[in-house]
Motif scaffolding. Structure first.
Motif, PDB file in Angstrom:
ATOM      1  N   ARG A 131     -10.016   9.574 -11.419  1.00  0.00           N
ATOM      2  CA  ARG A 131      -9.565   8.196 -11.475  1.00  0.00           C
ATOM      3  C   ARG A 131     -10.684   7.229 -11.062  1.00  0.00           C
ATOM      4  O   ARG A 131     -10.859   6.181 -11.687  1.00  0.00           O
ATOM      5  CB  ARG A 131      -8.356   8.026 -10.550  1.00  0.00           C
ATOM      6  CG  ARG A 131      -7.617   6.702 -10.638  1.00  0.00           C
ATOM      7  CD  ARG A 131      -6.884   6.530 -11.970  1.00  0.00           C
ATOM      8  NE  ARG A 131      -6.069   7.651 -12.343  1.00  0.00           N
ATOM      9  CZ  ARG A 131      -4.822   7.876 -11.915  1.00  0.00           C
ATOM     10  NH1 ARG A 131      -4.266   7.053 -11.053  1.00  0.00           N
ATOM     11  NH2 ARG A 131      -4.143   8.914 -12.351  1.00  0.00           N
ATOM     12  N   ALA A 132     -11.426   7.574 -10.019  1.00  0.00           N
ATOM     13  CA  ALA A 132     -12.381   6.599  -9.485  1.00  0.00           C
ATOM     14  C   ALA A 132     -13.611   7.234  -8.850  1.00  0.00           C
ATOM     15  O   ALA A 132     -14.340   6.555  -8.137  1.00  0.00           O
ATOM     16  CB  ALA A 132     -11.677   5.718  -8.448  1.00  0.00           C
TER      17      ALA A 132
ATOM     18  N   ALA B  33      -3.120   8.172  -5.061  1.00  0.00           N
ATOM     19  CA  ALA B  33      -3.071   7.899  -6.503  1.00  0.00           C
ATOM     20  C   ALA B  33      -1.828   8.526  -7.125  1.00  0.00           C
ATOM     21  O   ALA B  33      -1.180   7.920  -7.996  1.00  0.00           O
ATOM     22  CB  ALA B  33      -4.335   8.430  -7.180  1.00  0.00           C
TER      23      ALA B  33
ATOM     24  N   ASP C  22      -4.892   1.118  -0.811  1.00  0.00           N
ATOM     25  CA  ASP C  22      -4.462   0.012  -1.669  1.00  0.00           C
ATOM     26  C   ASP C  22      -4.487   0.431  -3.146  1.00  0.00           C
ATOM     27  O   ASP C  22      -4.947   1.531  -3.472  1.00  0.00           O
ATOM     28  CB  ASP C  22      -5.315  -1.234  -1.415  1.00  0.00           C
ATOM     29  CG  ASP C  22      -6.783  -1.065  -1.802  1.00  0.00           C
ATOM     30  OD1 ASP C  22      -7.083  -0.349  -2.782  1.00  0.00           O
ATOM     31  OD2 ASP C  22      -7.650  -1.663  -1.125  1.00  0.00           O
ATOM     32  N   PRO C  23      -4.006  -0.418  -4.052  1.00  0.00           N
ATOM     33  CA  PRO C  23      -3.939  -0.031  -5.470  1.00  0.00           C
ATOM     34  C   PRO C  23      -5.299   0.252  -6.103  1.00  0.00           C
ATOM     35  O   PRO C  23      -5.371   0.925  -7.134  1.00  0.00           O
ATOM     36  CB  PRO C  23      -3.266  -1.244  -6.133  1.00  0.00           C
ATOM     37  CG  PRO C  23      -2.441  -1.850  -5.043  1.00  0.00           C
ATOM     38  CD  PRO C  23      -3.259  -1.678  -3.804  1.00  0.00           C
ATOM     39  N   GLU C  24      -6.395  -0.247  -5.508  1.00  0.00           N
ATOM     40  CA  GLU C  24      -7.736   0.049  -6.017  1.00  0.00           C
ATOM     41  C   GLU C  24      -8.313   1.297  -5.353  1.00  0.00           C
ATOM     42  O   GLU C  24      -9.494   1.600  -5.511  1.00  0.00           O
ATOM     43  CB  GLU C  24      -8.669  -1.147  -5.778  1.00  0.00           C
ATOM     44  CG  GLU C  24      -8.435  -2.324  -6.712  1.00  0.00           C
ATOM     45  CD  GLU C  24      -7.131  -3.056  -6.409  1.00  0.00           C
ATOM     46  OE1 GLU C  24      -6.877  -3.318  -5.203  1.00  0.00           O
ATOM     47  OE2 GLU C  24      -6.378  -3.352  -7.355  1.00  0.00           O
ATOM     48  N   LEU C  25      -7.491   2.016  -4.599  1.00  0.00           N
ATOM     49  CA  LEU C  25      -7.842   3.249  -3.901  1.00  0.00           C
ATOM     50  C   LEU C  25      -8.830   3.016  -2.759  1.00  0.00           C
ATOM     51  O   LEU C  25      -9.578   3.922  -2.384  1.00  0.00           O
ATOM     52  CB  LEU C  25      -8.373   4.318  -4.880  1.00  0.00           C
ATOM     53  CG  LEU C  25      -7.415   4.712  -6.012  1.00  0.00           C
ATOM     54  CD1 LEU C  25      -7.977   5.870  -6.820  1.00  0.00           C
ATOM     55  CD2 LEU C  25      -6.034   5.072  -5.455  1.00  0.00           C
ATOM     56  N   GLY C  26      -8.814   1.820  -2.205  1.00  0.00           N
ATOM     57  CA  GLY C  26      -9.549   1.555  -0.979  1.00  0.00           C
ATOM     58  C   GLY C  26      -8.733   1.998   0.220  1.00  0.00           C
ATOM     59  O   GLY C  26      -7.514   1.778   0.274  1.00  0.00           O
TER      60      GLY C  26
ATOM     61  N   ARG D 286     -15.092  10.248 -13.151  1.00  0.00           N
ATOM     62  CA  ARG D 286     -14.608   9.103 -13.921  1.00  0.00           C
ATOM     63  C   ARG D 286     -15.364   8.990 -15.248  1.00  0.00           C
ATOM     64  O   ARG D 286     -16.581   9.101 -15.293  1.00  0.00           O
ATOM     65  CB  ARG D 286     -14.791   7.824 -13.113  1.00  0.00           C
ATOM     66  CG  ARG D 286     -14.182   6.594 -13.774  1.00  0.00           C
ATOM     67  CD  ARG D 286     -14.255   5.393 -12.857  1.00  0.00           C
ATOM     68  NE  ARG D 286     -13.575   4.239 -13.417  1.00  0.00           N
ATOM     69  CZ  ARG D 286     -13.437   3.075 -12.813  1.00  0.00           C
ATOM     70  NH1 ARG D 286     -13.950   2.905 -11.591  1.00  0.00           N
ATOM     71  NH2 ARG D 286     -12.802   2.087 -13.390  1.00  0.00           N
TER      72      ARG D 286
ATOM     73  N   ARG E 292       0.827  -1.195   0.000  1.00  0.00           N
ATOM     74  CA  ARG E 292       0.000   0.000   0.000  1.00  0.00           C
ATOM     75  C   ARG E 292       0.863   1.248   0.000  1.00  0.00           C
ATOM     76  O   ARG E 292       2.077   1.185   0.157  1.00  0.00           O
ATOM     77  CB  ARG E 292      -0.934  -0.018   1.223  1.00  0.00           C
ATOM     78  CG  ARG E 292      -1.964  -1.139   1.136  1.00  0.00           C
ATOM     79  CD  ARG E 292      -2.723  -1.390   2.411  1.00  0.00           C
ATOM     80  NE  ARG E 292      -3.656  -2.520   2.203  1.00  0.00           N
ATOM     81  CZ  ARG E 292      -4.241  -3.204   3.158  1.00  0.00           C
ATOM     82  NH1 ARG E 292      -3.985  -2.900   4.416  1.00  0.00           N
ATOM     83  NH2 ARG E 292      -5.064  -4.188   2.868  1.00  0.00           N
TER      84      ARG E 292
ATOM     85  N   TYR F 246       1.126   6.247  -6.365  1.00  0.00           N
ATOM     86  CA  TYR F 246       1.145   5.071  -7.244  1.00  0.00           C
ATOM     87  C   TYR F 246       1.608   5.447  -8.650  1.00  0.00           C
ATOM     88  O   TYR F 246       2.410   4.728  -9.273  1.00  0.00           O
ATOM     89  CB  TYR F 246      -0.244   4.436  -7.309  1.00  0.00           C
ATOM     90  CG  TYR F 246      -0.568   3.528  -6.145  1.00  0.00           C
ATOM     91  CD1 TYR F 246       0.184   2.391  -5.883  1.00  0.00           C
ATOM     92  CD2 TYR F 246      -1.637   3.823  -5.290  1.00  0.00           C
ATOM     93  CE1 TYR F 246      -0.112   1.555  -4.808  1.00  0.00           C
ATOM     94  CE2 TYR F 246      -1.938   2.993  -4.213  1.00  0.00           C
ATOM     95  CZ  TYR F 246      -1.167   1.860  -3.978  1.00  0.00           C
ATOM     96  OH  TYR F 246      -1.467   1.039  -2.914  1.00  0.00           O
TER      97      TYR F 246
ATOM     98  N   HIS G  74      -7.730   1.798   4.181  1.00  0.00           N
ATOM     99  CA  HIS G  74      -7.744   0.765   5.205  1.00  0.00           C
ATOM    100  C   HIS G  74      -7.484   1.281   6.614  1.00  0.00           C
ATOM    101  O   HIS G  74      -7.765   0.583   7.580  1.00  0.00           O
ATOM    102  CB  HIS G  74      -6.721  -0.328   4.858  1.00  0.00           C
ATOM    103  CG  HIS G  74      -7.065  -1.045   3.592  1.00  0.00           C
ATOM    104  ND1 HIS G  74      -7.822  -2.192   3.580  1.00  0.00           N
ATOM    105  CD2 HIS G  74      -6.789  -0.752   2.291  1.00  0.00           C
ATOM    106  CE1 HIS G  74      -7.988  -2.600   2.322  1.00  0.00           C
ATOM    107  NE2 HIS G  74      -7.362  -1.742   1.530  1.00  0.00           N
TER     108      HIS G  74
END
Length: 331
Positions: free
Chosen positions: A120-121, A311, A22-26, A125, A5, A314, A28
């Motif tokens: 991005r998300a 983001a 995380d890489p999916e932009l969740g 988007r 992460r 990453y 934690h």
């Protein structure tokens, strides 16, 4: 074993919000700190402490840290040059934080980070032409033009809060030398100022009673009163929404976006804020430009800057991975 992460950090004029992403932009784990009134050295110390705590709770290996900061950044040198609502000044921010944290650190303007997250998300988007406006202590902005984050010639584009909407208006905040800037009229700070004015004029209103019991009015408090039917609180939010509409009308006439997403703490007011903004836009924008154009709330809300900073980290790791091996010096 969870995927590695990064830590995203949104360092604003009032608070710092950090998260393990995380890489999916969740997200934690989250850490929040108040930073109001801190000088540059204290800001750096709080940032290091918050990131260190977030790393410890990340639940996976951490590869890098991304910061969104309310500062003009010289992209050529990497220096954080000056900010309006922060005491960060003339510092190679990413380099300094890399040395202190022992990890790769990347930094960009907080408005750019919020735009990156939403494009991005989030709410932007799928759109190639989008604008993100974040209403907090001040106003942050980010421009997505032709599917790319637009930073301008020096890296400082998107200072939407410093468009002038009143020629002889009051002085702007902090380090801005201008008068009549949108930030003076439309930010979260402006909402609180309008609410205090109405509360003083109408002491028996819900706002007036709130001011007597809680001298430090806040955006969420004003929104709650408006949602409960207090006319004075609703009037304050409606006024800020109408002024926001003027700002958005200017942006639409200039950039012809497909979508504008409004975020930051003030967007908690939702349609109470957006409905008057849309009404002003409909009355002021050149014909044709509003066809199929949307004004919406951000998807990530107050976390957009934090998620966008992750983001950014990453993206930068992907960019340097083939050619660069990082060696951090630690703290």
């Amino acid at each position: 074993m969870p995927a590695p992460r990064v830590i995203g950090v949104d360092l604003g004029g009032t608070k710092l919000l950090a998260g393990a992403v995380d890489p999916e932009l969740g997200v934690h784990h989250r850490v929040q700190r108040t930073v109001t009134g801190l000088d540059q050295q204290a800001l750096l110390e709080v940032a290091v402490q918050a990131v260190t705590e977030t790393i410890a709770a990340a639940g996976a290996a951490v590869q890098a840290v991304g910061f969104g900061i309310p500062v003009l950044i010289d992209r050529a040198s990497g220096r954080a040059v000056v900010g309006v609502n922060t005491l960060l000044h003339d510092i190679p921010f990413a380099e300094v934080m890399t040395q202190r944290l022992g990890l790769p650190v990347f930094a960009d303007n907080d408005g750019n980070c919020a735009a990156l997250a939403e494009h991005r998300a989030g709410a932007c988007r799928g759109y190639s032409e989008a604008i993100v406006v974040t209403l907090g202590t001040g106003i942050a902005g980010g421009l997505i033009l032709r599917d790319e984050l637009y930073r301008g010639a020096l890296g400082a584009a998107g200072e939407l809060g410093h468009m002038v909407i009143e020629l002889d208006g009051p002085p702007c905040h902090g380090n801005c030398p201008n008068h009549g800037c949108a930030e003076v009229y439309v930010s979260g700070t402006a909402l609180v100022e309008e609410a205090r004015r109405l509360a003083a004029a109408r002491p028996e209103s819900g706002l007036g009673r709130a001011l007597r019991s809680e001298p430090a009015l806040s955006g969420p408090m004003i929104t709650e009163l408006a949602e409960d039917g207090d006319e004075s609180a609703l009037e304050a939010i409606t006024l800020i929404g109408a002024r926001l509409g003027v700002v958005l009308a200017n942006l639409i006439n200039i950039f012809n976006p497909q979508v504008i997403a409004i975020g930051g703490g003030v967007i908690g007011a939702g349609e109470l804020l957006l409905a008057p903004a849309r009404a002003v836009v409909a009355a002021r924008v050149l014909p044709f430009l509003t066809d199929s154009m949307e004004i919406v709330a951000t998807l990530f809300g107050v976390e957009a800057g934090m998620v966008g900073a992750a983001a950014l980290a990453y993206d930068e790791l992907d960019r340097i991975a083939p050619t660069t091996e990082f060696s951090g010096s630690g703290r």
